[in-house]
Design a protein around this motif. Structure first.
Motif, mmCIF file in Angstrom:
data_model
loop_
_atom_site.group_PDB
_atom_site.id
_atom_site.type_symbol
_atom_site.label_atom_id
_atom_site.label_comp_id
_atom_site.label_asym_id
_atom_site.label_seq_id
_atom_site.Cartn_x
_atom_site.Cartn_y
_atom_site.Cartn_z
ATOM 1 N N VAL A 1 11.815 -43.516 -11.988
ATOM 2 C CA VAL A 1 10.505 -43.299 -11.358
ATOM 3 C C VAL A 1 10.552 -43.822 -9.925
ATOM 4 N N THR A 2 10.129 -42.993 -8.987
ATOM 5 C CA THR A 2 10.224 -43.319 -7.571
ATOM 6 C C THR A 2 8.845 -43.515 -6.955
ATOM 7 N N GLY A 3 8.828 -44.025 -5.728
ATOM 8 C CA GLY A 3 7.581 -44.176 -4.993
ATOM 9 C C GLY A 3 6.897 -42.849 -4.708
ATOM 10 N N PRO A 4 7.627 -41.831 -4.215
ATOM 11 C CA PRO A 4 6.982 -40.544 -3.956
ATOM 12 C C PRO A 4 6.340 -39.912 -5.187
ATOM 13 N N ILE A 5 6.981 -40.005 -6.365
ATOM 14 C CA ILE A 5 6.374 -39.408 -7.558
ATOM 15 C C ILE A 5 5.156 -40.203 -7.993
ATOM 16 N N THR A 6 5.129 -41.501 -7.695
ATOM 17 C CA THR A 6 3.932 -42.296 -7.954
ATOM 18 C C THR A 6 2.761 -41.789 -7.127
ATOM 19 N N VAL A 7 3.017 -41.522 -5.846
ATOM 20 C CA VAL A 7 1.984 -40.952 -4.971
ATOM 21 C C VAL A 7 1.540 -39.597 -5.506
ATOM 22 N N PHE A 8 2.488 -38.778 -5.945
ATOM 23 C CA PHE A 8 2.175 -37.452 -6.478
ATOM 24 C C PHE A 8 1.273 -37.573 -7.707
ATOM 25 N N ASN A 9 1.598 -38.486 -8.610
ATOM 26 C CA ASN A 9 0.863 -38.602 -9.868
ATOM 27 C C ASN A 9 -0.593 -38.991 -9.655
ATOM 28 N N TYR A 10 -0.831 -40.034 -8.861
ATOM 29 C CA TYR A 10 -2.229 -40.451 -8.726
ATOM 30 C C TYR A 10 -3.012 -39.532 -7.787
ATOM 31 N N THR A 11 -2.328 -38.780 -6.909
ATOM 32 C CA THR A 11 -3.035 -37.791 -6.100
ATOM 33 C C THR A 11 -3.505 -36.629 -6.973
ATOM 34 N N VAL A 12 -2.657 -36.173 -7.890
ATOM 35 C CA VAL A 12 -3.068 -35.135 -8.836
ATOM 36 C C VAL A 12 -4.239 -35.636 -9.684
ATOM 37 N N TYR A 13 -4.185 -36.888 -10.094
ATOM 38 C CA TYR A 13 -5.272 -37.463 -10.896
ATOM 39 C C TYR A 13 -6.595 -37.419 -10.121
ATOM 40 N N ASP A 14 -6.547 -37.783 -8.838
ATOM 41 C CA ASP A 14 -7.764 -37.781 -8.028
ATOM 42 C C ASP A 14 -8.321 -36.377 -7.838
ATOM 43 N N ILE A 15 -7.460 -35.379 -7.833
ATOM 44 C CA ILE A 15 -7.905 -34.001 -7.619
ATOM 45 C C ILE A 15 -8.411 -33.365 -8.914
ATOM 46 N N ILE A 16 -7.751 -33.626 -10.019
ATOM 47 C CA ILE A 16 -7.989 -32.893 -11.256
ATOM 48 C C ILE A 16 -9.093 -33.502 -12.119
ATOM 49 N N THR A 17 -9.115 -34.820 -12.270
ATOM 50 C CA THR A 17 -10.056 -35.425 -13.215
ATOM 51 C C THR A 17 -11.532 -35.172 -12.882
ATOM 52 N N PRO A 18 -11.933 -35.084 -11.585
ATOM 53 C CA PRO A 18 -13.346 -34.756 -11.335
ATOM 54 C C PRO A 18 -13.752 -33.379 -11.869
#
Length: 624
Positions: free
Chosen positions: A119-136
């Motif tokens: 698990v890398t830093g960039p994929i961490t950014v990717f994961n929580y950015t998708v969360y911020d976009i999708i969950t609402p």
């Protein structure tokens, strides 16, 4: 004069035609499907058993221990970040299982088993950015991430089948240094974010103690690396401190915060869950066909495109740096086949509801470096007399699969109950300090950092052999560094916004910028000093060699180890004169030069051969 001219003409006629390792520039639509994957397997398969047999050496033990901690500890820190920013969707067990999946698959099946996957830093950014976009929108997060993984699996396989990794021939240190600089900045940023959260979680006293502990961890861990490269103590003591210093630092400061009055301060610790269970109350398998609308299935496609772009660059750059020109590797690489495996792990990770694993920076080159066997050489003056100074050079690398597999199995064991209890003792402050160590180590060896230090170094104390000293236009160095910093700044700035998910596009655009735009403003001699191929032609043979490398009048032919090892007999490998000469490993030629292995693991052999360039041979024959 006539006789000399006749001799010159005879020499020119007797010379072989120029050979280039660059991919053929035919029509782009004439793609030979599966060709790259098949060639990778053919090239690497003869070495599969030796990958296991070659592991019977001491260097594998400290490499395994070092990579276990170097992989698991940043992963735990990233799990803390994702735990806080994805509504507790990802925790310790998800991150650990992702690292296990990557290490087991790639250690057993990959053509490049030295590459550490996790698990890398960039994929961490990717994961929580998708969360911020999708969950609402009310979309199920795990089901959506699963579809991203499945679409990305398909895209990875299309790229692997169509030999898309041949595009790596254009990748140089320019784009790798920018991306590495970005990853280092992400590490440092995450460490700062962990510390700033302490004010809201545990109060002011805990926050200030956390800052002091993090700085102490940084200083102690960095000092261990300095001692390892110094001339203090005996050789075996320095190696022990270098190999095990950081893990012991983590263990020490985990207990240090419980001494005296510090034990009365409430420090936030790493959150854990039940052994071998997901963090949330769910099963390991995601019901991706029931818990998501059809529209959201297709909405996942653009996210999968961005993930594929990120992994195409991130994983391949990790592979390139792990097999860089500074490492005298003897076994061939295989980028197409590994991209196919990366697609497989991406799809499986999506179905398991865990973060997508890919190649790690800087852990991948750290792994290769930890497997290097060095020897001691004496510095000599121009007259050939020893000055009494000694230096260490890399003799060969222990290329094997055991250390990668072993650290993965140790990571799997970490998911057990007793070890999770121990992990729960690690304070946030120690994880923040670890982030700082990884960031500083990545910055220290980055090409951008080295160029900046050159610009501010006292010119009277700068070695004349430094390639940057040969550049006539000194402002060219400033312009080149400025462009690299602009690329880093644009990438880093984008990741601080809701559009952070698009940062892989900026990274990818750096490749055509370097290949087609910079040569219009920089002289060839300047670019050869400021930039260089990331890996040697031997490593790049899988993708057709480095772009623009060929046989010229000012080039040197370097006899490499490809033919001697049976890796490929299709073409000669040509390396430019300014690039580093590859070392030929043991048992490559009948003529051998043996050197005593300072680490005490038997005899290490290395030999280096080169012929003068064609232009040099013409001149020497004419003068004769």
């Amino acid at each position: 004069m006539d006789q000399a001219r006749n001799i010159e003409q005879e020499v020119m006629l007797s010379e072989p035609p120029p050979v280039s390792t660059s991919p053929s520039r035919g029509h782009w639509w004439r793609v030979k499907l599966f060709r790259g994957m098949i060639n990778d397997i053919r090239r690497r398969a003869p070495f599969y058993w030796s990958d296991w047999l070659d592991a019977w050496t001491y260097r594998v033990i400290p490499a395994t221990v070092y990579m276990y901690f170097a992989n698991i500890l940043p992963a735990l820190a990233f799990s803390l970040d994702m735990f806080a920013k994805t509504g507790m969707s990802y925790g310790v067990n998800e991150v650990l299982l992702s690292s296990v999946l990557g290490s087991v698959i790639f250690s057993l099946l990959a053509a490049q088993p030295l590459v550490i996957v996790g698990v890398t830093g960039p994929i961490t950014v990717f994961n929580y950015t998708v969360y911020d976009i999708i969950t609402p929108r009310g979309t199920n997060y795990f089901a959506f991430m699963c579809w991203i993984g499945l679409w990305s699996l398909l895209m990875h396989w299309v790229l692997a089948v169509t030999n898309a990794c041949n595009g790596l021939t254009y990748v140089t240190r320019f784009s790798c240094d920018v991306f590495g600089f970005y990853v280092a900045a992400i590490y440092i940023q995450k460490g700062i974010q962990v510390l700033t959260r302490q004010w809201g979680l545990a109060g002011e006293t805990s926050a200030f103690l956390s800052i002091m502990v993090a700085l102490l961890v940084l200083g102690t861990g960095y000092l261990c690396g300095v001692i390892g490269k110094s001339k203090l103590f005996q050789r075996y003591i320095r190696k022990f401190i270098e190999d095990y210093g950081i893990p012991l630092t983590i263990v020490f400061f985990t207990g240090f915060v419980r001494i005296g009055r510090m034990n009365n301060v409430s420090l936030q610790a790493l959150p854990t869950s039940r052994a071998f269970f997901p963090t949330k109350d769910r099963g390991w398998f995601v019901d991706f066909w029931e818990e998501i609308d059809a529209g959201d299935v297709f909405l996942a496609i653009p996210f999968a495109v961005l993930l594929t772009i990120l992994f195409y660059f991130d994983h391949n750059v990790s592979s390139l740096i792990a097999q860089g020109t500074e490492f005298p590797l003897r076994k061939p690489a295989g980028f197409h086949w590994d991209l196919f495996l990366l697609g497989l792990t991406t799809g499986v990770a999506g179905m398991l509801g865990i973060p997508f694993p890919n190649g790690l920076i800087p852990q991948a080159p750290f792994h290769t470096n930890s497997l290097c066997v060095t020897r001691q050489v004496a510095d000599e003056s121009e007259a050939g007399q020893e000055k009494g100074h000694v230096s260490r050079v890399i003799d060969h690398v222990v290329e094997q699969r055991v250390s990668n597999l072993a650290q993965g199995l140790l990571t799997l064991g970490t998911m057990s109950g007793p070890l999770l209890v121990i992990l729960h003792l690690i304070p946030h402050a120690v994880l923040a300090g670890l982030f700082f160590i990884m960031g500083v180590q990545a910055l220290e060896g980055n090409g951008i950092t080295l160029k900046i230090l050159h610009l501010f170094r006292d010119k009277s104390l700068t070695s004349a052999s430094d390639p940057l000293s040969s550049i006539e236009r000194k402002q060219a160095i400033w312009y080149f560094v400025a462009l690299e910093l602009i690329g880093f700044g644009a990438t880093f700035a984008l990741t601080q916004t809701i559009a952070a998910i698009g940062f892989p596009i900026i990274i990818l655009l750096l490749i055509p910028v370097r290949t087609f735009i910079l040569p219009k403003y920089f002289r060839p001699q300047e670019l050869s000093a400021l930039d260089a191929p990331t890996a040697s032609p031997f490593t790049m043979e899988s993708v057709g060699g480095n772009f623009g490398e060929g046989l010229g009048t000012n080039s040197e032919v370097h006899i490499t180890h490809a033919d001697s090892l049976g890796a490929s007999r299709d073409s000669d490998l040509i390396e430019r004169g300014e690039a580093r000469t590859n070392h030929i490993g043991p048992k490559d030629f009948h003529g051998r030069s043996s050197f005593g292995d300072e680490d005490g693991h038997g005899q290490a052999e290395s030999i280096e051969m080169q012929r003068p360039s064609m232009g040099a041979r013409k001149v020497s024959r004419r003068r004769a």
